[in-house]
Design an enzyme around this catalytic site. Structure first.
Site, PDB file in Angstrom:
ATOM      1  N   CYS A  89       0.809  -1.219   0.000  1.00 46.70           N
ATOM      2  CA  CYS A  89       0.000   0.000   0.000  1.00 46.70           C
ATOM      3  C   CYS A  89       0.845   1.273   0.000  1.00 46.70           C
ATOM      4  O   CYS A  89       0.361   2.334  -0.381  1.00 46.70           O
ATOM      5  CB  CYS A  89      -0.950   0.009   1.190  1.00 46.70           C
ATOM      6  SG  CYS A  89      -2.150  -1.337   1.143  1.00 46.70           S
ATOM      7  N   HIS A 350      -9.205   3.600  -1.573  1.00 44.83           N
ATOM      8  CA  HIS A 350      -7.792   3.250  -1.390  1.00 44.83           C
ATOM      9  C   HIS A 350      -7.304   2.534  -2.654  1.00 44.83           C
ATOM     10  O   HIS A 350      -7.346   1.303  -2.746  1.00 44.83           O
ATOM     11  CB  HIS A 350      -7.675   2.338  -0.166  1.00 44.83           C
ATOM     12  CG  HIS A 350      -6.297   1.850   0.144  1.00 44.83           C
ATOM     13  ND1 HIS A 350      -5.148   2.418  -0.371  1.00 44.83           N
ATOM     14  CD2 HIS A 350      -5.880   0.805   0.925  1.00 44.83           C
ATOM     15  CE1 HIS A 350      -4.095   1.758   0.083  1.00 44.83           C
ATOM     16  NE2 HIS A 350      -4.511   0.776   0.859  1.00 44.83           N
ATOM     17  N   CYS A 380      -0.029   1.884   6.793  1.00 43.72           N
ATOM     18  CA  CYS A 380       0.322   0.485   7.017  1.00 43.72           C
ATOM     19  C   CYS A 380       0.499  -0.197   5.665  1.00 43.72           C
ATOM     20  O   CYS A 380      -0.118   0.186   4.670  1.00 43.72           O
ATOM     21  CB  CYS A 380      -0.756  -0.212   7.838  1.00 43.72           C
ATOM     22  SG  CYS A 380      -2.423  -0.073   7.173  1.00 43.72           S
TER      23      CYS A 380
END
Length: 394
Positions: A89, A350, A380
């Site tokens: 991510c 996201h 994270c």
């Protein structure tokens, strides 16, 4: 020490799964961002030394070095190279770090860091799924499996573990999710996203989704009518758990990017910088609980930068799941009013590899709008990692 400056930052508005951006090939959507950065900086395209693109699912349409392919689809000359980065991510946040390191080293003067993920067309974990289906096996090796007692590395499990560890109830998580939607809706209503979003034409694959001549300029995941009751009615992701789809980040299509330059590049361009990179670091943590890494990563970053959390005007902590930013707030003793002030991934989406430079773009514009000096970004990442970037508004 040599400096790195951000002179342009842009993102697309997020698209929901199989909706307004789902007709875009990821390469072409990334190229839109590259072109927008050139236009906004008024740079000669030939000045760009490199393009670094974050992308998580590098398979299918996002395979074969999506960065180089995006260059070939853009107005940049073929002399501009490109490379792709996967730090899960945090991929495009890492792309930003690599770009800053390149200009600070003196080997380059103008580097574009960007990210893209069209999750409608390249679903999450596609690369691993393709490998398993073809009989090649998955990414967890026998040694890793033995070392971690044959446990699966699941972000969903990690998020639930964090919710339990920090004693967050479902109501706590639902209230945070509602706040994300309310803040994002307010940002749209007041025009706070207008400058950072690059309009792109709606190109939907699904004939039932909107398509045509209209432009996509509003993040599609925002629930303008969100309420605690509606969020609370969403089914939990795990039986006996606390997290629902409503308190988790949304699957999203999107692209984003920033242009990073050295002091020499700044003079060559003749533009005023938006921000200076003040600190950048990355940190590894427990891959089982996985998503807790932003906490120690931020603590270490602040110590290295010689700053206190009270020195930071705004923070962007990716809302992968509601417990992550809530635990971060609790452990850092940070001010909730400075966190994700325009909403986050729960409401805005996201887009995996695009989220790093997406959050940075939003952070830079929010610092300007609120007159704050320092901003901090962290998220994270799969495997138990976290990048931290601190920027100073100029």
């Amino acid at each position: 020490m040599a400096e790195a400056y951000i002179v342009a930052a842009v993102r697309t508005a997020g698209g929901r799964r199989n909706s307004r951006l789902s007709g875009w090939h990821p390469v072409d959507l990334a190229a839109q961002v590259l072109d927008a950065l050139i236009d906004r900086s008024e740079a000669d395209p030939a000045m760009v030394d490199d393009v670094i693109v974050g992308c998580v699912s590098q398979v299918g349409e996002q395979s074969m070095n999506v960065a180089r392919n995006a260059v070939l689809a853009s107005k940049l000359p073929i002399s501009v190279p490109g490379t792709s980065v996967d730090r899960q991510c945090g991929s495009s946040q890492q792309a930003l770090h690599f770009a800053a390191q390149a200009v600070m080293s003196g080997t380059m003067d103008v580097v574009i860091a960007a990210g893209v993920e069209v999750m409608s067309r390249v679903p999450i974990a596609s690369a691993n799924a393709v490998a398993i289906k073809s009989g090649m096996g998955g990414y967890i090796s026998p040694r890793v499996s033995e070392r971690y007692d044959h446990r699966e590395f699941s972000q969903f499990d990690g998020a639930e573990m964090i919710a339990a560890k920090y004693a967050f109830s479902r109501d706590d998580l639902d209230r945070f999710a509602l706040q994300s939607h309310l803040r994002a809706a307010e940002a749209v209503r007041t025009g706070r996203f207008s400058a950072e979003i690059e309009p792109v034409r709606v190109t939907a694959r699904d004939s039932e989704a909107a398509a045509g001549d209209d432009m996509h300029v509003i993040d599609e995941g925002i629930r303008f009518d969100a309420s605690l009751d509606s969020i609370g009615s969403v089914k939990l992701l795990q039986e006996g758990g606390r997290i629902s789809a409503a308190s988790a980040s949304q699957v999203c299509d999107g692209a984003s990017g920033v242009m990073v330059v050295s002091e020499r590049g700044l003079k060559l361009l003749g533009v005023k910088p938006l921000a200076r990179i003040h600190h950048m670091s990355v940190f590894g943590h427990d891959p089982v609980i996985m998503l807790e890494a932003p906490i120690p990563a931020t603590q270490r970053a602040l110590a290295k930068a010689g700053l206190k959390i009270s020195d930071i005007g705004l923070y962007e902590v990716n809302e992968a799941f509601a417990p992550i930013p809530l635990a971060w707030l609790k452990q850092l003793d940070a001010d909730p009013a400075r966190l994700n002030v325009n909403g986050g991934a729960i409401s805005l989406g996201h887009p995996l590899g695009a989220s790093g430079t997406k959050l940075m773009t939003t952070l830079i514009y929010a610092l300007e709008q609120r007159g704050e000096r320092y901003g901090l970004q962290t998220m994270c990442e799969g495997g138990g990692m976290a990048n931290v970037t601190i920027v100073e508004r100029l």
